[in-house]
Design an enzyme around this catalytic site. Sequence first.
Site, PDB file in Angstrom:
ATOM      1  N   ASP A 484      36.505  47.199  35.047  1.00 23.97           N
ATOM      2  CA  ASP A 484      35.208  46.560  35.279  1.00 23.97           C
ATOM      3  C   ASP A 484      34.116  47.608  35.467  1.00 23.97           C
ATOM      4  O   ASP A 484      33.128  47.383  36.141  1.00 23.97           O
ATOM      5  CB  ASP A 484      35.296  45.633  36.514  1.00 23.97           C
TER       6      ASP A 484
HETATM    7  N1  LIG Z   1      40.222  40.325  32.889  1.00 27.61           N
HETATM    8  C1  LIG Z   1      40.335  41.651  32.848  1.00 27.61           C
HETATM    9  N2  LIG Z   1      40.592  42.322  33.946  1.00 27.61           N
HETATM   10  C2  LIG Z   1      40.655  43.660  33.959  1.00 27.61           C
HETATM   11  C3  LIG Z   1      40.478  44.382  32.792  1.00 27.61           C
HETATM   12  N3  LIG Z   1      40.591  45.731  33.075  1.00 27.61           N
HETATM   13  C4  LIG Z   1      40.834  45.796  34.396  1.00 27.61           C
HETATM   14  N4  LIG Z   1      40.888  44.555  34.943  1.00 27.61           N
HETATM   15  C5  LIG Z   1      41.095  44.169  36.284  1.00 27.61           C
HETATM   16  O1  LIG Z   1      39.983  44.440  37.064  1.00 27.61           O
HETATM   17  C6  LIG Z   1      40.352  44.633  38.388  1.00 27.61           C
HETATM   18  C7  LIG Z   1      39.706  45.815  38.964  1.00 27.61           C
HETATM   19  O2  LIG Z   1      40.138  45.927  40.244  1.00 27.61           O
HETATM   20  P1  LIG Z   1      39.594  46.963  41.211  1.00 27.61           P
HETATM   21  O3  LIG Z   1      39.538  48.303  40.590  1.00 27.61           O
HETATM   22  O4  LIG Z   1      40.405  46.895  42.463  1.00 27.61           O
HETATM   23  O5  LIG Z   1      38.165  46.535  41.522  1.00 27.61           O
HETATM   24  P2  LIG Z   1      37.625  45.267  42.330  1.00 27.61           P
HETATM   25  O6  LIG Z   1      38.645  44.245  42.440  1.00 27.61           O
HETATM   26  O7  LIG Z   1      36.389  44.899  41.671  1.00 27.61           O
HETATM   27  O8  LIG Z   1      37.454  45.951  43.661  1.00 27.61           O
HETATM   28  P3  LIG Z   1      36.240  46.874  44.034  1.00 27.61           P
HETATM   29  O9  LIG Z   1      35.950  47.686  42.901  1.00 27.61           O
HETATM   30  O10 LIG Z   1      36.678  47.652  45.167  1.00 27.61           O
HETATM   31  O11 LIG Z   1      35.086  45.970  44.311  1.00 27.61           O
HETATM   32  C8  LIG Z   1      41.864  44.768  38.406  1.00 27.61           C
HETATM   33  O12 LIG Z   1      42.421  43.561  38.931  1.00 27.61           O
HETATM   34  C9  LIG Z   1      42.206  44.893  36.935  1.00 27.61           C
HETATM   35  O13 LIG Z   1      43.423  44.324  36.663  1.00 27.61           O
HETATM   36  C10 LIG Z   1      40.227  43.677  31.622  1.00 27.61           C
HETATM   37  O14 LIG Z   1      40.074  44.210  30.540  1.00 27.61           O
HETATM   38  N5  LIG Z   1      40.154  42.305  31.694  1.00 27.61           N
END
Ligand SMILES: Nc1nc2c(ncn2[C@@H]2O[C@H](COP(=O)(O)OP(=O)(O)OP(=O)(O)O)[C@@H](O)[C@H]2O)c(=O)[nH]1
Length: 582
Positions: A484
Amino acid sequence: MKLGIATRLTLWMAVLGCGAAGLTGYYAWDASCRLERQSAHSELLTSTQVLARRITLNLESIERNLQVIARLPVTRQVLEHDRPDDADRLAVLFAGMLDANPSYLQLRVIAADRHGLERVRVDRVGSVPQRVSGADLEEKGHFPYVADALPLQDGAFYLSRISINHETSAGAGPGLPMLQMAIPVREHVGPALGVVVVNVDLNGLFRLLAADLPEDYQLYLANGAGDILIHPDANRAFAFDRGQRALLQDEFAPVAPLLSGDRANAVIDAPEGERPAQIAAFVAQNIDSPANGDRLVLGLSEAESVALAQSTAMGWALLRIVGGTSLVALLGALLLGRALTRPLNAMAASARGFADGHEMKDLPLRRADELGSLARSLYELQAQVRRQLGELRHKQDELAHLSQHDSLTGLANRRLFMDRLEQALALARRHGRRVFLLFIDLDDFKIINDRHGHSAGDEVLRVLAQRLQSQVRELDTVARLGGDEFVVLLGDAVDGAQASVVAHKLLGALREPVSVAGLALDIDASIGVSNFPEDGQSASELLAHADRAMYAIKALGAGGVGFIGQVMPGDASGGIRSVPAG
Ligand SMILES: Nc1nc2c(ncn2[C@@H]2O[C@H](COP(=O)(O)OP(=O)(O)OP(=O)(O)O)[C@@H](O)[C@H]2O)c(=O)[nH]1
């Protein structure tokens, strides 16, 4: 040397054309020669047979004349009574007969008594009959034509062998080839009173008989032993008379069976020897007389060059035709070769041009033959190659795009973003400008995934990516680094205030609820900002500082925008300055 198709085709066609014309001409000429030779054989044989028949008829005619003379009363009276009147009358008759028969050299009535004294005698002197009389009359009783003829039965006749006349006393024909025929003269019964004798000039006789033969025919005559009597080379005739020997069978070996009586005729192709090649026909003819029989071999020959003159002329004509046909074949082959190879060469040039990137042109597409088919195939090949090249380029573009863009959102990926950042830094260094870098991380995005599913999370990422893209200008670059995390490169921001405006605008756009599967999801984000040259000189340095600023904001727990670079003493964020919106 490697020959081209045109040259090889031309050579083959020329060879075939000339060969076919040559063979046809040769066989036509050969057949003509054979036919003309057969025709010459047949003509010569027929002429020889006719000539032989004429001899027989002529001898029969002479015999009849002698019979007529022998049966005349005046002939008997001359022999019985020896009256001058009777002799005069008979001499006039003889003179008339010599006039009427140019081959007669001499006509005589010879008595059986008085040692065979000539009673009436007319000689040919020059061309004029001339009577010999008185003391010039001679005794001939010892000559065969008297001695052998006197005992003959009535109706029989004596025929001498053909020989040179050596009767020196004879008034006519000394030294000439001659034939003598004699018939006895008698009353109905009793011994012969005398004989009637005619001397026939052999050459004169044959001149007459052969008068209507073609000029180029040559005459041969031989007796039963093969002694040559008449020959085109006069020196070979009557060689036996000069103590030499010249035999027909030595000159024409196939004549031997005719002399032995095994065959009646022979046709000969005499090869070239002392004289040019000849075609000859010989016929054996029996000359029968009760006193002595003989066999004559009569022949006619013709020079082969004359006999086959028409074929020779035809051969030359054929040669000209063959030459002309060959020339036409050669020209045709040349034209055909060129006609075939010109379109081939044009197609080859077109194909080479296509290989160099040009379009194939001047292809003979409308031709209905194999060349047209080849041209159409080339044209289709060109279209196919172009299509496949297009597809390949499209795929390459796709691959290139994929290698530089994020597959989920379509934004630039990290690699492309870093390139753009490097370029922007280079330009900024050169022009003394500033570059701002925004690091964006969604807050608690994991929760969306967990609550609404991964695909809903994807949809949220796609929507937010579009919003980010739509909020910046064309010169700016929006990229997704992964998960993200997004980054934005502001290409022409001049100062921090402008960068702050953009950052808050982006934050505002992100905070707009996102509709996914009928739900309106609220999203928040933390944005860290760094700038060149204050916060770092390199791309990675700037990125790391923006990331740090973003984390500093995230640590505050309520989203927002934070700048790095102006360290504020005592600030819990460790040099991170939170910038209020607006
Ligand atoms: N749907 C989707 N999810 C993704 C993708 N890439 C990463 N994620 C998810 O995005 C989430 C990122 O989590 P974190 O890095 O903990 O970030 P957060 O939950 O926003 O937490 P903070 O950054 O601390 O606010 C994880 O659950 C990943 O699995 C993607 O391409 N698609």
